[in-house]
Design a protein around this motif. Structure first.
Motif, mmCIF file in Angstrom:
data_model
loop_
_atom_site.group_PDB
_atom_site.id
_atom_site.type_symbol
_atom_site.label_atom_id
_atom_site.label_comp_id
_atom_site.label_asym_id
_atom_site.label_seq_id
_atom_site.Cartn_x
_atom_site.Cartn_y
_atom_site.Cartn_z
ATOM 1 N N UNK A 109 3.946 6.258 -5.274
ATOM 2 C CA UNK A 109 4.490 4.894 -4.178
ATOM 3 C C UNK A 109 3.529 4.636 -3.230
ATOM 4 N N UNK A 110 2.999 5.603 -2.559
ATOM 5 C CA UNK A 110 2.118 5.495 -1.336
ATOM 6 C C UNK A 110 0.974 4.363 -1.724
ATOM 7 N N UNK A 111 0.113 4.923 -3.000
ATOM 8 C CA UNK A 111 -1.005 3.793 -3.156
ATOM 9 C C UNK A 111 -0.456 2.481 -3.493
ATOM 10 N N UNK A 112 0.656 2.359 -4.162
ATOM 11 C CA UNK A 112 1.007 1.339 -4.846
ATOM 12 C C UNK A 112 1.590 0.342 -3.624
ATOM 13 N N UNK A 113 2.228 0.782 -2.389
ATOM 14 C CA UNK A 113 2.700 0.286 -1.165
ATOM 15 C C UNK A 113 1.383 -0.420 -0.537
ATOM 16 N N UNK A 114 0.325 0.549 -0.392
ATOM 17 C CA UNK A 114 -0.778 0.176 0.340
ATOM 18 C C UNK A 114 -1.779 -0.859 -0.372
ATOM 19 N N UNK A 115 -1.774 -0.681 -1.800
ATOM 20 C CA UNK A 115 -2.606 -1.820 -2.609
ATOM 21 C C UNK A 115 -1.595 -3.210 -2.387
ATOM 22 N N UNK A 150 2.950 -12.860 -3.222
ATOM 23 C CA UNK A 150 3.180 -13.673 -4.269
ATOM 24 C C UNK A 150 4.174 -12.718 -5.204
ATOM 25 N N UNK A 151 4.745 -13.339 -6.082
ATOM 26 C CA UNK A 151 5.828 -12.627 -7.201
ATOM 27 C C UNK A 151 5.198 -11.484 -7.457
ATOM 28 N N UNK A 152 3.874 -11.470 -8.151
ATOM 29 C CA UNK A 152 3.345 -10.097 -8.606
ATOM 30 C C UNK A 152 3.229 -8.978 -7.606
ATOM 31 N N UNK A 153 2.895 -9.630 -6.232
ATOM 32 C CA UNK A 153 2.494 -8.564 -5.044
ATOM 33 C C UNK A 153 3.836 -8.156 -4.675
ATOM 34 N N UNK A 154 5.079 -8.864 -4.535
ATOM 35 C CA UNK A 154 6.504 -8.420 -4.066
ATOM 36 C C UNK A 154 6.830 -7.346 -5.459
ATOM 37 N N UNK A 155 6.793 -7.562 -6.520
ATOM 38 C CA UNK A 155 7.201 -6.748 -7.504
ATOM 39 C C UNK A 155 6.385 -5.361 -7.201
ATOM 40 N N UNK A 156 5.131 -5.299 -6.935
ATOM 41 C CA UNK A 156 4.216 -4.030 -6.662
ATOM 42 C C UNK A 156 4.612 -3.396 -5.579
ATOM 43 N N UNK A 157 5.093 -4.213 -4.429
ATOM 44 C CA UNK A 157 5.397 -3.457 -3.277
ATOM 45 C C UNK A 157 6.964 -2.871 -3.476
ATOM 46 N N UNK A 158 7.730 -3.657 -4.143
ATOM 47 C CA UNK A 158 9.017 -2.937 -4.217
ATOM 48 C C UNK A 158 8.931 -1.626 -5.160
ATOM 49 N N UNK A 159 8.159 -1.794 -6.140
ATOM 50 C CA UNK A 159 7.970 -0.485 -6.879
ATOM 51 C C UNK A 159 7.458 0.497 -6.043
ATOM 52 N N UNK A 197 -2.819 10.940 -1.585
ATOM 53 C CA UNK A 197 -2.227 9.801 -2.222
ATOM 54 C C UNK A 197 -2.543 8.526 -1.130
ATOM 55 N N UNK A 198 -2.378 8.800 0.114
ATOM 56 C CA UNK A 198 -2.442 8.021 1.189
ATOM 57 C C UNK A 198 -4.256 7.424 1.282
ATOM 58 N N UNK A 199 -5.191 8.750 0.905
ATOM 59 C CA UNK A 199 -6.596 8.160 1.143
ATOM 60 C C UNK A 199 -6.769 7.348 -0.122
ATOM 61 N N UNK A 200 -6.178 7.819 -1.380
ATOM 62 C CA UNK A 200 -6.311 7.079 -2.625
ATOM 63 C C UNK A 200 -6.001 5.408 -2.300
ATOM 64 N N UNK A 201 -4.889 5.438 -1.985
ATOM 65 C CA UNK A 201 -4.305 4.144 -1.614
ATOM 66 C C UNK A 201 -5.045 3.235 -0.658
ATOM 67 N N UNK A 202 -5.650 3.874 0.337
ATOM 68 C CA UNK A 202 -6.703 3.050 1.273
ATOM 69 C C UNK A 202 -8.002 2.846 0.557
#
Length: 517
Positions: free
Chosen positions: A16-22, A34-43, A79-84
């Motif tokens: 979840x942490x990398x998904x939020x950062x991405x 965008x719709x795609x980005x919103x779905x990614x953030x929610x996930x 995970x946070x480093x990977x997300x960054x």
């Protein structure tokens, strides 16, 4: 709570942490969600919430005492480093910034191109039509167009499949796969075919669109000249009509034998004559040239001697004349395959007309020679010439082998003339063949330059010199590696990084054992 529950919760957090950062990076790069980005953030947020719900004690423990859960903290930190890293890569991928480290500036626009692109004050729509099997050509064009996008936000680029979007391609005038169409304001679109998509070609097209001027090419008729409406696949001239239309030229038919040449003609084109120039026609052209007119004139070999005489009489004040004989080029490296009657030129004289032709070739089917000494106050440049092995056959015959009465070369096949008189500049381009721009010589190819030579001649005649002044960019030379270089590269590039990582790991392990001992 079981150990597997904790591991599942930790896996949710690590995902979840990398998904939020991405997702946040994508929103930043796109300027909003965008719709795609919103779905990614929610996930991503949902996975983090799952972690907090399944293992709330771990969250409280990490907040109160980080040493209580060193493993979980390490996983989340990783995970946070990977997300960054992913976020930074997303932002970088959306950026057009780049550094050109090539010696010749291979990936940097010329100052002329930058000056042209920065004058845009409306969106420039660039549409490339490429088939799926043309990915390499599309990638090369995309790389070039990105350089323009870096300089102006008005450059909008899109790509389409010419088969799936055939209606769009036809409406924009793109008749062949690999074509690129540039649209600006209400100006007629400019079409660049395959082989005509260098930086110079693109910048010239943009400059044509920026210019409020539409040059007029007056096409002479009435004496057996070439017809722009002729669609014959070999000898027709319809490809020239398409070229002029896509290059912001307006064409107008004139009859020199029946009327004076209009003053609005930026260039008069006389290609091929079926009969000698009439007295009225010759007088009309002479008057037009004396007033600072511009003329593109082509005469073919083995025509009626009276035709050659009438044309040479027109050119006498400028010190030029057509030979009339058929030029034969026996050098196979300077002639079309198995056809010595079609000289091929790839070394051109210095002129704004030939600036863009370096490294390319031009066909001169069934050509005659151009001779003469420039008259006082006249400058002349030989644009294209044969080798010294060439010879000219003065009279028509079936045996084209060299005979004693034939004229020895080298010969000039194309010449430019400029004369300044009374504050008026007269320009003339002479070609030894009207087949220079037949449909058979005009199809775009990677190196064939017949369309560019014709268009460059008209640009020079219509005094659009700035359109042909951008020199071709030097090609990057491939890096050649010998057997020894390959071995050294394999030893250095592959084992050493792996050994360095292993060594660093062993060093850390040894230090930890020393501390615990």
């Amino acid at each position: 709570m079981t150990r597997w529950d904790r591991r599942l919760a930790l896996a949710c957090a690590a995902t979840g942490v990398p998904l939020v950062l991405a997702a946040l990076a994508l929103a930043l790069a796109d300027g909003g969600l965008s719709q795609r980005t919103a779905y990614l953030l929610l996930a991503g947020v949902a996975l983090v919430i799952v972690y907090a719900v399944v293992d709330p004690r771990a969250v409280v423990a990490m907040v109160r005492d980080r040493r209580s859960r060193p493993g979980s903290l390490a996983v989340l930190a990783s995970a946070a480093v990977l997300g960054l890293v992913v976020a930074a890569n997303v932002v970088a991928s959306r950026s057009l910034q780049a550094a050109d480290l090539t010696r010749s500036g291979q990936f940097t626009l010329s100052p002329q191109s930058i000056q042209v692109i920065q004058r845009l004050d409306s969106d420039l729509a660039v549409t490339g039509f490429f088939r799926p099997d043309q990915l390499a050509d599309r990638r090369d064009l995309q790389t070039l167009l990105d350089l323009y996008r870096q300089r102006s936000g008005h450059v909008k680029v899109r790509f389409a499949d010419p088969q799936l979007d055939a209606g769009l391609a036809l409406s924009l005038g793109a008749r062949a796969a690999g074509s690129v169409v540039l649209q600006y304001r209400t100006r007629p679109p400019v079409v660049l075919d395959a082989g005509q998509q260098s930086e110079s070609d693109v910048t010239t097209a943009i400059e044509r669109l920026e210019s409020a001027r539409t040059p007029v090419a007056c096409w002479a008729g009435g004496d057996g000249e070439r017809d722009l409406k002729d669609t014959d696949e070999v000898t027709g001239y319809s490809a020239v009509a398409d070229l002029l239309r896509s290059s912001s030229y307006q064409t107008r038919e004139v009859l020199p034998a029946q009327q004076a040449i209009p003053t609005g003609c930026d260039a008069l084109v006389v290609l091929q004559l079926g009969r000698p120039l009439s007295a009225a026609g010759a007088q009309a052209i002479q008057t037009y040239l004396a007033g600072g007119g511009k003329l593109l004139l082509a005469v073919d070999p083995w025509v009626d001697p009276q035709i050659v005489a009438s044309v040479n009489g027109l050119l006498r004040p400028y010190g030029a004349a057509f030979g009339g004989g058929l030029v034969i080029e026996p050098d196979p490296t300077h002639a079309a395959a198995n056809d010595s009657t079609v000289p091929v030129v790839y070394d051109f004289g210095a002129s704004p007309i030939t600036t863009e032709l370096a490294g390319r070739y031009v066909f001169f089917p069934a050509a005659t020679s151009i001779s003469g000494t420039p008259a006082p106050g006249t400058t002349s440049a030989a644009l294209a010439s044969t080798t010294d092995r060439a010879y000219a056959i003065p009279q028509e015959r079936t045996d084209l082998s060299h005979r004693a009465g034939d004229t020895a070369g080298p010969f000039v096949l194309m010449r430019s003339i400029e004369q300044l008189r009374g504050g008026r500049t007269t320009r003339i381009v002479l070609a030894g063949t009207s087949a220079l721009a037949e449909n058979r010589t005009m199809p775009p190819a990677a190196s064939s330059a017949n369309p560019d030579l014709l268009l460059g001649s008209l640009d020079w005649l219509s005094q659009q010199d700035s359109l042909v002044e951008i020199p071709p960019r030097p090609r990057a030379l491939p890096l050649s590696l010998g057997e020894r270089d390959t071995v050294v590269n394999a030893v250095v590039a592959l084992p050493l990084p792996v050994l360095a990582i292993i060594g660093a790991g062993l060093l850390v392990l040894a230090r930890r054992r020393r501390r615990t001992a």
